[in-house]
Design an enzyme around this catalytic site. Structure first.
Site, PDB file in Angstrom:
ATOM      1  N   LYS A 138       7.330  -3.296   1.754  1.00 11.16           N
ATOM      2  CA  LYS A 138       6.391  -4.009   0.875  1.00 11.16           C
ATOM      3  C   LYS A 138       7.153  -4.726  -0.235  1.00 11.16           C
ATOM      4  O   LYS A 138       6.884  -5.889  -0.544  1.00 11.16           O
ATOM      5  CB  LYS A 138       5.378  -3.021   0.276  1.00 11.16           C
ATOM      6  N   ASP A 197      -5.101  -2.282  -3.345  1.00  8.65           N
ATOM      7  CA  ASP A 197      -5.318  -1.533  -2.106  1.00  8.65           C
ATOM      8  C   ASP A 197      -6.810  -1.483  -1.740  1.00  8.65           C
ATOM      9  O   ASP A 197      -7.162  -1.085  -0.630  1.00  8.65           O
ATOM     10  CB  ASP A 197      -4.820  -0.097  -2.284  1.00  8.65           C
ATOM     11  N   GLN A 234       1.358   4.753  -3.173  1.00  2.00           N
ATOM     12  CA  GLN A 234       1.540   4.973  -1.736  1.00  2.00           C
ATOM     13  C   GLN A 234       0.919   6.310  -1.321  1.00  2.00           C
ATOM     14  O   GLN A 234       1.140   7.338  -1.958  1.00  2.00           O
ATOM     15  CB  GLN A 234       3.037   4.937  -1.387  1.00  2.00           C
TER      16      GLN A 234
HETATM   17  N1  GUN Z   1      -0.270   4.602   3.381  1.00  2.65           N
HETATM   18  C1  GUN Z   1      -0.421   4.059   4.615  1.00  2.65           C
HETATM   19  N2  GUN Z   1      -0.996   2.843   4.502  1.00  2.65           N
HETATM   20  C2  GUN Z   1      -1.200   2.624   3.188  1.00  2.65           C
HETATM   21  C3  GUN Z   1      -1.765   1.541   2.442  1.00  2.65           C
HETATM   22  O1  GUN Z   1      -2.215   0.519   2.976  1.00  2.65           O
HETATM   23  N3  GUN Z   1      -1.802   1.708   1.106  1.00  2.65           N
HETATM   24  C4  GUN Z   1      -1.342   2.828   0.498  1.00  2.65           C
HETATM   25  N4  GUN Z   1      -1.433   2.906  -0.830  1.00  2.65           N
HETATM   26  N5  GUN Z   1      -0.821   3.844   1.155  1.00  2.65           N
HETATM   27  C5  GUN Z   1      -0.748   3.739   2.489  1.00  2.65           C
END
Ligand code: GUN
Length: 288
Positions: free
Chosen positions: A53, A120, A97
């Site tokens: 990311k 998110d 995350q």
């Molecule tokens: N863990 C797996 N996918 C995601 C996501 O799209 N956002 C976040 N914050 N954690 C994740």
């Protein structure tokens, strides 16, 4: 005819280029979109997602604020960090995350993120806006799936979409997204309490597997000509496997996403879009 394999990387590259262009426009006006990425602990899968990311943000001309905390970080310390990021005008989005290590309470931690920075789309407010078809942040994976369907010209209007999985990151928001008037699918959501799941999946024009269970979806569960979207990312004997038995299902489906290289790249691309959106809103607000 074997299925068309959907190239998520190519579709994501287009979206990323668009996000980069918007980021450049903001930069010309003195705003560099910035995402704070909070990672608690050192789960290898989470470390690799977070790194991907941050790399994508940088490539699109945006910034990331990398906040890596030890796995035994207490909840009040974490909430203090989020409060500081909420107040920081240079930070436009905050991504915590998931999953968080126990005993941290995911709902309380996510719930502490300011709504304006919820890139998110996981806050109750964002989820509510999506459910009510109101503007707001759309969770990245469901949004990425919708963009992939559009990109491949897979019709959704009147189509029966069957989602396997009811997670807050994918299944639930995707059901709301696909039932929006502009998308207009009929949606069935299957989960661990579903009786005779194959009965439901065989009805699907669009089958979305988001259960986190390797090769849960076998060819006998898929209608001839269905479009199959595999959201599963399962590490089996050091290899990534989706929720779909790819080879057998590809022989029957019209379209199928691979793992890796399908939905995953789209998730990151849509995150970039949400960070741009957050920065644009912050800028518009700061100028009255
Ligand atoms: N863990 C797996 N996918 C995601 C996501 O799209 N956002 C976040 N914050 N954690 C994740």
């Amino acid at each position: 005819m074997p299925a068309v394999i959907i190239d998520g990387k190519a579709a994501a590259a287009k979206v990323r280029a668009e996000a980069a262009q918007k980021a450049a426009q903001l930069k010309a006006k003195g705003v560099i979109p910035c995402l704070a990425v909070v990672l608690v602990g050192d789960d290898p899968a989470s470390v690799s997602y977070v790194t991907a990311k941050e790399k994508a943000l940088e490539e699109a001309g945006m910034r990331s604020r990398d906040i890596r905390l030890s796995g035994d970080t207490g909840e009040s310390a974490l909430l203090d960090i989020i409060a500081a990021l909420n107040a920081d005008r240079a930070v436009h989005g905050i991504l915590v995350q998931l999953p968080l290590p126990s005993p941290l309470d995911e709902d309380r931690v996510i719930g502490a993120v300011s709504a304006a920075k919820d890139v998110d789309g996981l806050l109750p407010l964002s989820a509510g806006n999506l459910a009510l078809d109101l503007p707001g942040f759309i969770p990245c994976t469901p949004h990425g799936i919708l963009v992939l369907l559009r990109e491949m010209n897979i019709p959704t209007n009147g189509a029966h979409a069957v989602i396997v999985g009811r997670s807050k990151l994918v299944g639930r928001p995707l059901a709301n997204l696909l039932t929006r008037r502009a998308v207009n699918a009929t949606v069935t959501v299957c989960h661990t309490g579903t009786r005779d799941m194959a009965f439901h999946t065989r009805q699907a024009d669009i089958l979305i597997a988001a259960a986190g269970s390797p090769h849960l979806i076998t060819a006998d569960m898929v209608k001839e000509g269905a479009a199959v979207i595999d959201v599963g990312v399962n590490r089996v004997e050091k290899r990534l496997r989706g929720d779909v038995d790819f080879d057998a299902v590809a022989a029957k489906a019209s379209y199928i996403t691979p793992v890796p290289g399908g939905v995953g790249p789209m998730t990151i691309a849509m995150l970039l879009c949400n960070v741009v959106q957050a920065a644009e809103h912050a800028k518009a607000k700061s100028h009255g």
